[in-house]
Write an enzyme that holds these catalytic residues in place. Structure first.
Site, PDB file in Angstrom:
ATOM      1  CB  SER A 119      10.371   2.160  31.625  1.00 10.45           C
ATOM      2  OG  SER A 119       9.703   0.990  32.047  1.00 10.45           O
ATOM      3  CE1 TYR A 142      11.300  -5.076  33.668  1.00 11.75           C
ATOM      4  CE2 TYR A 142       9.677  -3.676  32.594  1.00 11.75           C
ATOM      5  CZ  TYR A 142      10.546  -3.926  33.646  1.00 11.75           C
ATOM      6  OH  TYR A 142      10.649  -3.031  34.670  1.00 11.75           O
ATOM      7  CB  THR A 168      15.080  -5.548  32.096  1.00  8.25           C
ATOM      8  OG1 THR A 168      15.443  -4.175  31.984  1.00  8.25           O
ATOM      9  CG2 THR A 168      15.027  -5.934  33.564  1.00  8.25           C
ATOM     10  NE  ARG A 177       9.436  -5.292  43.425  1.00  4.83           N
ATOM     11  CZ  ARG A 177       9.283  -4.859  42.160  1.00  4.83           C
ATOM     12  NH1 ARG A 177       8.446  -3.867  41.907  1.00  4.83           N
ATOM     13  NH2 ARG A 177       9.959  -5.420  41.168  1.00  4.83           N
ATOM     14  CG  HIS A 288      14.757  -4.639  38.914  1.00  5.64           C
ATOM     15  ND1 HIS A 288      14.749  -5.109  37.621  1.00  5.64           N
ATOM     16  CD2 HIS A 288      13.649  -3.858  39.022  1.00  5.64           C
ATOM     17  CE1 HIS A 288      13.685  -4.650  36.984  1.00  5.64           C
ATOM     18  NE2 HIS A 288      13.004  -3.875  37.813  1.00  5.64           N
TER      19      HIS A 288
END
Length: 396
Positions: A119, A142, A168, A177, A288
């Site tokens: 990542s 990203y 992504t 969240r 995701h």
């Protein structure tokens, strides 16, 4: 198949035989803010739960007397031979789940014969991971406002021989969240709440909190030339999401990158066709993990239309909701060529480090072999929609 996990004196031992067992083991071991960060989704978590429900609800045809004495789960993806059609997909902050967690996971993937995707927001830097593995890993990036960072990290990735870029595209803004605000990952008094949770989990606090330092974001710190900790991560990443991005803005990456480009975060057939026109080599049907748009289609429901829309023009992969080798074959039957794991391997890493990840992959391989035998398939190439015990009109 099972392995015995030893816990501290305050926790009973567990027998591990599935990703669900590893989830429970991770819940016991991790401070709440870390467990909820990896376990939670956006909003009311409607899409997160549908991901798991929809893939596990797909019925398979059981076949008999098919001579499955010799079968193989091996496959080839982008010219790379895999032990099975499984990839350890990109998961952020996994160096907080086990000591130097990304290194442990990458080594476990290499020993198991499957790819590992690092990542952008990993604790361990690209260089640290590559110094410990013998074959190139994949890298996830990203879309960010800071194009200087994007170019810098791509240059470093190419310099160490990485040829698979997972791009992504489903985070122009972060999804809500709720769990993170309740757990202390973000919100009022977050640092104090995280500290108090850590000291009530002494095994994690010693192994990762103390011995797993530095707890910065390796790739971002390398670029900024100073440590980027958890507080900086939340601020920097939030400031760098780019809601103005379009396909045209990505053309420089397509021209700059010499290897394969896989677009992650596709749920709509029209977006899949745009990925073909863009010149991508592959795409990942993904919401995701239910962490962005709560109410979006599950990957299972989105996958068939996307696979149909692009045909053989690029390679279709999928993720979200996969908890077993059975789920892997279900998504292959819907049109995926391979499947990315996310939470499943993060749970295993949190519970037992690289050993846990390696054991989880053995469990998945065993699941895949048993499912192939009971459905009468001897190779991954034989897995088609005929494997599903439902008419086309009833499929997601």
């Amino acid at each position: 198949m099972a392995t015995l996990l030893e816990f501290d004196l305050f926790t009973s031992a567990m027998i591990i035989s599935s990703a669900t067992d590893y989830r429970e083991a991770a819940r016991r071991r991790l401070p709440r803010f870390l467990f909820d960060y990896i376990d939670g989704g956006a909003g009311t978590e409607y899409t997160l739960h549908n991901n798991i429900r929809d893939v596990s609800a797909l019925p398979l045809k059981q076949r008999v007397l098919r001579n499955v004495a010799e079968l193989s789960p091996e496959t080839v993806l982008f010219g790379e031979k895999l032990a099975m059609p499984v990839i350890l997909g990109p998961v952020g902050l996994t160096g907080m789940y086990a000591r130097r967690g990304e290194v442990q996971a990458a080594c476990a993937a290499e020993r198991s014969g499957v790819p590992f995707v690092l990542s952008t927001v990993s604790v361990c830097s690209l260089k640290e991971v590559m110094d410990r593995v013998h074959a190139p890993i994949w890298f996830q990036l990203y879309v960010l406002k800071d194009r200087g960072f994007m170019r810098d990290v791509l240059e470093r990735a190419q310099a160490v021989g990485i040829t698979r870029l997972v791009f992504t595209v489903d985070m122009p803004v972060p999804g809500p969240r709720y769990r993170d605000r309740h757990s202390g990952m973000s919100g009022r008094f977050a640092p104090l709440r995280r500290y108090l949770q850590a000291i009530t989990h002494p095994r994690w606090a010693f192994d990762v909190g103390l011995m797993g330092r530095p707890h910065d974001l390796g790739n971002i710190s390398t670029y900024r030339e100073h440590a980027t900790g958890l507080e900086d991560y939340i601020g920097w990443l939030g400031d760098n999401f780019d809601p103005s991005i379009s396909w045209a803005d990505l053309e420089w990456i397509r021209d700059f990158w010499k290897g394969k480009i896989i677009i992650k975060g596709i749920l709509d057939p029209d977006d899949a066709r745009d990925a073909v026109r863009f010149g991508a080599d592959g795409l990942i049907v993904s919401n995701h993990g239910g962490r962005q748009l709560d109410g979006a289609l599950s990957s299972t429901r989105a996958l068939p239309a996307i696979a149909s829309a692009v045909g053989d023009e690029l390679t279709v992969l999928a993720d979200s909701g996969v908890r077993s080798g059975l789920d892997v074959l279900r998504l292959l039957a819907l049109g995926a060529k391979s499947v990315c794991l996310g939470r499943a391997w993060a749970y295993a890493l949190a519970a037992d480090g690289g050993r846990g990840v390696e054991n989880l992959l053995r469990i998945f391989e065993h699941d895949i072999r048993v499912t192939m035998a009971l459905t009468g398939t001897r190779s991954i190439a034989e897995i088609t929609s005929d494997l599903l015990a439902m008419p086309d009109t009833a499929r997601p």
